[in-house]
Design a protein around this motif. Structure first.
Motif, PDB file in Angstrom:
ATOM      1  N   ALA A   4     -32.751 -47.761 -72.422  1.00 38.21           N
ATOM      2  CA  ALA A   4     -33.199 -46.963 -71.290  1.00 38.21           C
ATOM      3  C   ALA A   4     -32.118 -46.056 -70.722  1.00 38.21           C
ATOM      4  CB  ALA A   4     -33.720 -47.872 -70.184  1.00 38.21           C
ATOM      5  N   ARG A   5     -30.844 -46.295 -71.109  1.00 38.73           N
ATOM      6  CA  ARG A   5     -29.759 -45.485 -70.559  1.00 38.73           C
ATOM      7  C   ARG A   5     -28.843 -45.030 -71.688  1.00 38.73           C
ATOM      8  NH1 ARG A   5     -24.979 -46.895 -66.344  1.00 38.73           N
ATOM      9  NH2 ARG A   5     -24.507 -44.739 -65.900  1.00 38.73           N
ATOM     10  N   HIS A   6     -28.470 -43.755 -71.631  1.00 36.69           N
ATOM     11  CA  HIS A   6     -27.579 -43.195 -72.644  1.00 36.69           C
ATOM     12  C   HIS A   6     -26.498 -42.356 -71.984  1.00 36.69           C
ATOM     13  CE1 HIS A   6     -29.822 -44.183 -76.317  1.00 36.69           C
ATOM     14  NE2 HIS A   6     -30.889 -44.080 -75.547  1.00 36.69           N
ATOM     15  N   ARG A   7     -25.275 -42.500 -72.502  1.00 38.60           N
ATOM     16  CA  ARG A   7     -24.155 -41.624 -72.135  1.00 38.60           C
ATOM     17  C   ARG A   7     -23.764 -40.899 -73.410  1.00 38.60           C
ATOM     18  NH1 ARG A   7     -18.626 -40.730 -71.572  1.00 38.60           N
ATOM     19  NH2 ARG A   7     -18.067 -40.011 -69.487  1.00 38.60           N
ATOM     20  N   LEU A   8     -23.974 -39.589 -73.413  1.00 37.50           N
ATOM     21  CA  LEU A   8     -23.769 -38.777 -74.608  1.00 37.50           C
ATOM     22  C   LEU A   8     -22.742 -37.695 -74.324  1.00 37.50           C
ATOM     23  CD1 LEU A   8     -27.587 -38.273 -75.133  1.00 37.50           C
ATOM     24  CD2 LEU A   8     -26.154 -39.919 -76.355  1.00 37.50           C
ATOM     25  N   THR A   9     -21.706 -37.625 -75.146  1.00 37.31           N
ATOM     26  CA  THR A   9     -20.695 -36.580 -74.986  1.00 37.31           C
ATOM     27  C   THR A   9     -20.529 -35.863 -76.313  1.00 37.31           C
ATOM     28  OG1 THR A   9     -19.507 -37.790 -73.273  1.00 37.31           O
ATOM     29  CG2 THR A   9     -18.288 -36.073 -74.413  1.00 37.31           C
ATOM     30  N   GLY A  10     -20.480 -34.545 -76.235  1.00 39.75           N
ATOM     31  CA  GLY A  10     -20.242 -33.723 -77.413  1.00 39.75           C
ATOM     32  C   GLY A  10     -19.408 -32.524 -77.032  1.00 39.75           C
ATOM     33  N   ARG A  11     -18.978 -31.783 -78.045  1.00 43.63           N
ATOM     34  CA  ARG A  11     -18.106 -30.634 -77.803  1.00 43.63           C
ATOM     35  C   ARG A  11     -18.613 -29.410 -78.546  1.00 43.63           C
ATOM     36  NH1 ARG A  11     -15.350 -33.944 -75.509  1.00 43.63           N
ATOM     37  NH2 ARG A  11     -13.571 -35.233 -75.749  1.00 43.63           N
ATOM     38  N   LEU A  12     -18.298 -28.265 -77.969  1.00 42.90           N
ATOM     39  CA  LEU A  12     -18.577 -26.994 -78.612  1.00 42.90           C
ATOM     40  C   LEU A  12     -17.469 -26.017 -78.243  1.00 42.90           C
ATOM     41  CD1 LEU A  12     -20.780 -24.772 -76.591  1.00 42.90           C
ATOM     42  CD2 LEU A  12     -21.180 -27.177 -76.208  1.00 42.90           C
ATOM     43  N   THR A  13     -17.416 -24.922 -78.974  1.00 45.23           N
ATOM     44  CA  THR A  13     -16.399 -23.901 -78.750  1.00 45.23           C
ATOM     45  C   THR A  13     -17.070 -22.610 -78.328  1.00 45.23           C
ATOM     46  OG1 THR A  13     -15.002 -24.904 -80.438  1.00 45.23           O
ATOM     47  CG2 THR A  13     -14.509 -22.632 -79.852  1.00 45.23           C
ATOM     48  N   VAL A  14     -16.495 -21.950 -77.332  1.00 44.43           N
ATOM     49  CA  VAL A  14     -16.999 -20.660 -76.853  1.00 44.43           C
ATOM     50  C   VAL A  14     -15.866 -19.646 -76.996  1.00 44.43           C
ATOM     51  CG1 VAL A  14     -17.892 -19.394 -74.859  1.00 44.43           C
ATOM     52  CG2 VAL A  14     -18.587 -21.771 -75.238  1.00 44.43           C
ATOM     53  N   VAL A  91     -25.358 -34.268 -65.688  1.00 44.05           N
ATOM     54  CA  VAL A  91     -24.864 -33.454 -66.788  1.00 44.05           C
ATOM     55  C   VAL A  91     -23.533 -32.880 -66.321  1.00 44.05           C
ATOM     56  CG1 VAL A  91     -25.248 -31.457 -68.287  1.00 44.05           C
ATOM     57  CG2 VAL A  91     -27.198 -32.861 -67.552  1.00 44.05           C
ATOM     58  N   THR A  92     -22.489 -33.115 -67.108  1.00 39.32           N
ATOM     59  CA  THR A  92     -21.155 -32.648 -66.766  1.00 39.32           C
ATOM     60  C   THR A  92     -20.648 -31.721 -67.863  1.00 39.32           C
ATOM     61  OG1 THR A  92     -20.715 -34.755 -65.673  1.00 39.32           O
ATOM     62  CG2 THR A  92     -18.798 -33.368 -66.194  1.00 39.32           C
ATOM     63  N   VAL A  93     -20.131 -30.572 -67.440  1.00 40.76           N
ATOM     64  CA  VAL A  93     -19.563 -29.601 -68.373  1.00 40.76           C
ATOM     65  C   VAL A  93     -18.109 -29.398 -67.978  1.00 40.76           C
ATOM     66  CG1 VAL A  93     -19.701 -27.243 -69.274  1.00 40.76           C
ATOM     67  CG2 VAL A  93     -21.808 -28.467 -68.638  1.00 40.76           C
ATOM     68  N   THR A  94     -17.205 -29.644 -68.931  1.00 40.23           N
ATOM     69  CA  THR A  94     -15.778 -29.492 -68.684  1.00 40.23           C
ATOM     70  C   THR A  94     -15.220 -28.481 -69.676  1.00 40.23           C
ATOM     71  OG1 THR A  94     -15.653 -31.779 -67.942  1.00 40.23           O
ATOM     72  CG2 THR A  94     -13.565 -30.703 -68.511  1.00 40.23           C
ATOM     73  N   LEU A  95     -14.514 -27.469 -69.165  1.00 42.34           N
ATOM     74  CA  LEU A  95     -13.971 -26.401 -69.995  1.00 42.34           C
ATOM     75  C   LEU A  95     -12.454 -26.502 -70.053  1.00 42.34           C
ATOM     76  CD1 LEU A  95     -16.429 -25.229 -67.998  1.00 42.34           C
ATOM     77  CD2 LEU A  95     -16.174 -23.332 -69.558  1.00 42.34           C
ATOM     78  N   THR A  96     -11.915 -26.335 -71.273  1.00 46.58           N
ATOM     79  CA  THR A  96     -10.483 -26.397 -71.477  1.00 46.58           C
ATOM     80  C   THR A  96     -10.048 -25.196 -72.312  1.00 46.58           C
ATOM     81  OG1 THR A  96     -10.614 -28.812 -71.505  1.00 46.58           O
ATOM     82  CG2 THR A  96      -8.581 -27.814 -72.344  1.00 46.58           C
ATOM     83  N   GLU A  97      -9.056 -24.471 -71.812  1.00 52.47           N
ATOM     84  CA  GLU A  97      -8.543 -23.316 -72.550  1.00 52.47           C
ATOM     85  C   GLU A  97      -7.883 -23.783 -73.838  1.00 52.47           C
ATOM     86  OE1 GLU A  97      -5.773 -19.369 -71.872  1.00 52.47           O
ATOM     87  OE2 GLU A  97      -5.925 -20.860 -70.291  1.00 52.47           O
ATOM     88  N   SER A  98      -8.155 -23.044 -74.913  1.00 49.83           N
ATOM     89  CA  SER A  98      -7.564 -23.364 -76.207  1.00 49.83           C
ATOM     90  C   SER A  98      -7.300 -22.043 -76.931  1.00 49.83           C
ATOM     91  CB  SER A  98      -8.498 -24.257 -77.016  1.00 49.83           C
ATOM     92  OG  SER A  98      -7.909 -24.603 -78.234  1.00 49.83           O
ATOM     93  N   GLY A  99      -6.133 -21.475 -76.690  1.00 52.07           N
ATOM     94  CA  GLY A  99      -5.822 -20.175 -77.270  1.00 52.07           C
ATOM     95  C   GLY A  99      -6.696 -19.100 -76.666  1.00 52.07           C
ATOM     96  N   ASP A 100      -7.398 -18.348 -77.522  1.00 51.44           N
ATOM     97  CA  ASP A 100      -8.253 -17.264 -77.025  1.00 51.44           C
ATOM     98  C   ASP A 100      -9.704 -17.694 -76.859  1.00 51.44           C
ATOM     99  OD1 ASP A 100      -8.855 -17.569 -79.665  1.00 51.44           O
ATOM    100  OD2 ASP A 100      -8.808 -15.431 -80.161  1.00 51.44           O
ATOM    101  N   HIS A 101      -9.966 -19.004 -76.882  1.00 50.10           N
ATOM    102  CA  HIS A 101     -11.329 -19.490 -76.690  1.00 50.10           C
ATOM    103  C   HIS A 101     -11.325 -20.709 -75.763  1.00 50.10           C
ATOM    104  CE1 HIS A 101      -9.797 -21.862 -80.099  1.00 50.10           C
ATOM    105  NE2 HIS A 101     -10.621 -22.814 -79.700  1.00 50.10           N
ATOM    106  N   THR A 102     -12.503 -21.265 -75.561  1.00 49.42           N
ATOM    107  CA  THR A 102     -12.658 -22.407 -74.660  1.00 49.42           C
ATOM    108  C   THR A 102     -13.313 -23.558 -75.395  1.00 49.42           C
ATOM    109  OG1 THR A 102     -12.899 -20.949 -72.754  1.00 49.42           O
ATOM    110  CG2 THR A 102     -13.753 -23.173 -72.507  1.00 49.42           C
ATOM    111  N   GLU A 103     -12.735 -24.730 -75.249  1.00 48.02           N
ATOM    112  CA  GLU A 103     -13.353 -25.955 -75.742  1.00 48.02           C
ATOM    113  C   GLU A 103     -14.186 -26.514 -74.585  1.00 48.02           C
ATOM    114  OE1 GLU A 103     -13.312 -27.112 -78.839  1.00 48.02           O
ATOM    115  OE2 GLU A 103     -12.026 -25.418 -79.415  1.00 48.02           O
ATOM    116  N   VAL A 104     -15.433 -26.831 -74.876  1.00 50.30           N
ATOM    117  CA  VAL A 104     -16.365 -27.287 -73.844  1.00 50.30           C
ATOM    118  C   VAL A 104     -16.849 -28.693 -74.193  1.00 50.30           C
ATOM    119  CG1 VAL A 104     -18.514 -26.782 -72.624  1.00 50.30           C
ATOM    120  CG2 VAL A 104     -17.117 -24.888 -73.523  1.00 50.30           C
TER     121      VAL A 104
END
Length: 144
Positions: A4-14, A91-104
């Motif tokens: 009944a409960r899920h904690r899901l974390t994933g990453r993408l690059t922008v 829903v939590t979105v965390t952005l981290t600078e990584s060179g010329d793009h962002t890891e989310v």
């Protein structure tokens, strides 16, 4: 109820710096890349990332109410969300600078509110990596 409960974390690059990428994860900003995303604000809003901001979305014959819990522009935004008789959580979105793009990093913490919703939430959890891949593709296409 099982699962009944899920904690899901994933990453993408922008391919944008965090200050620009942040906007893509706000209620109005998602309109640039999410088909049929039409947030409705019950009260006038100047800054849709301001804590306390409330908006609603309609999808799959359901209405979801979202509340901005906290945000730091360019770095982080967290929403509480409730879809009656389906699920509630954050829903939590965390952005981290990584060179010329962002890891989310995107984290959904959801609790199913019914047995049927538990089954649907389990399927969502199973497909979560693919779900975030569609986000990355849609953002890249919208940004080009």
């Amino acid at each position: 109820m099982s699962a009944a409960r899920h904690r899901l974390t994933g990453r993408l690059t922008v391919a944008l710096p965090p200050d620009e990428a942040f906007r893509l994860f706000t209620a109005r900003g998602e309109q640039a890349w999410v088909p049929r995303w039409e947030p409705h604000f019950p009260a006038a809003v100047t800054d849709d990332a301001e804590p306390g901001t409330v908006f609603q979305t309609h999808a799959h014959d359901e209405t979801t109410t979202w509340i901005v819990v906290d945000s730091t522009p360019g770095r982080h935004i967290r929403y509480a969300r409730v879809t009656p008789n389906t699920s509630a959580g954050t829903v939590t979105v965390t952005l981290t600078e990584s060179g010329d793009h962002t890891e989310v990093a995107v984290t959904y913490e959801l609790t199913a509110l019914t047995e049927t919703a538990a089954d649907d939430l389990s399927r969502f959890a199973d497909d979560y990596p693919t779900f975030l891949t569609t986000w990355q593709t849609a953002i890249a296409e919208a940004s080009s």
